[in-house]
Design an enzyme around this catalytic site. Sequence first.
Site, mmCIF file in Angstrom:
data_model
loop_
_atom_site.group_PDB
_atom_site.id
_atom_site.type_symbol
_atom_site.label_atom_id
_atom_site.label_comp_id
_atom_site.label_asym_id
_atom_site.label_seq_id
_atom_site.Cartn_x
_atom_site.Cartn_y
_atom_site.Cartn_z
ATOM 1 N N ASN A 87 19.948 -2.964 -5.312
ATOM 2 C CA ASN A 87 20.923 -3.439 -4.542
ATOM 3 C C ASN A 87 20.776 -5.024 -4.639
ATOM 4 O O ASN A 87 19.850 -5.565 -5.113
ATOM 5 C CB ASN A 87 21.291 -2.981 -3.046
ATOM 6 N N HIS A 117 -2.064 -15.985 -1.107
ATOM 7 C CA HIS A 117 -3.061 -17.197 -1.201
ATOM 8 C C HIS A 117 -4.066 -17.124 -0.461
ATOM 9 O O HIS A 117 -4.034 -16.223 0.614
ATOM 10 C CB HIS A 117 -2.275 -18.481 -0.536
ATOM 11 N N ALA A 144 16.524 -1.249 3.272
ATOM 12 C CA ALA A 144 16.948 -2.760 3.324
ATOM 13 C C ALA A 144 16.152 -3.589 3.981
ATOM 14 O O ALA A 144 15.317 -3.095 5.109
ATOM 15 C CB ALA A 144 18.273 -3.068 3.900
ATOM 16 N N ALA A 162 14.315 0.936 6.699
ATOM 17 C CA ALA A 162 14.669 -0.443 6.744
ATOM 18 C C ALA A 162 13.853 -1.330 7.496
ATOM 19 O O ALA A 162 13.429 -0.910 8.645
ATOM 20 C CB ALA A 162 16.396 -0.384 7.045
ATOM 21 N N THR A 167 1.913 -3.103 4.311
ATOM 22 C CA THR A 167 0.690 -4.107 4.212
ATOM 23 C C THR A 167 -0.405 -3.218 3.598
ATOM 24 O O THR A 167 -1.398 -3.520 3.142
ATOM 25 C CB THR A 167 0.299 -4.501 5.786
#
Length: 204
Positions: A87, A117, A144, A162, A167
Amino acid sequence: MNLEEIKSRMQSGKLYCCEDESLMQEQMKYLDMVYDYNHLKPSQQDEKQKLLKKMFANIGDKCYLETPFYASWGGKNVSIGEHFYSNYNLMLVDDGEIIIGDNVMIAPNVILCSATHPVSPNLREKGVQYNLLVKIGNGVWIGANSVVMPGVTIGDNSIIGAGSVVTKDIPQNVIAFGNPCKVHREITEEDERYYNKNWKIDIE
């Protein structure tokens, strides 16, 4: 460090300078294709499909990306299987490799991020980064406003709720959500009978 060495390091998890002038010039070609894709009319499906085939490392049939869509390397380092839908506002940080399986659905405002980084402020000041593979299994649905971080694998058929920040790896056949994203429950045979609490599935 020459351009070929930098490009090799980009896909190996090693440190490299993302602000190298030659690298940035090459990247511009792919960003121009993202711009072109985002400015095609919704009715220009043939043109969109041709451009997707040119942009992505691999992309299967029946794949559709709503616009606007963004990718830091225009999909150059992204492989997508069959029957994919994303989407609005999908962001692919594809400095490193991103692999997406078949029958994957992605809701609005999702980020799949392969680049990161080092902690060292001295290295970050020099524009140093490294990339880790992101892998999305077959049949995955990502809700989402979710973010999938570098190095994460999401197993087949799993659902990411959502607003999640993923992680760590998520196993297959589970529902997971939260920040950080954690497994809530497994997907079971009951989910083949009921689609919302006690609402029975009434279509084949």
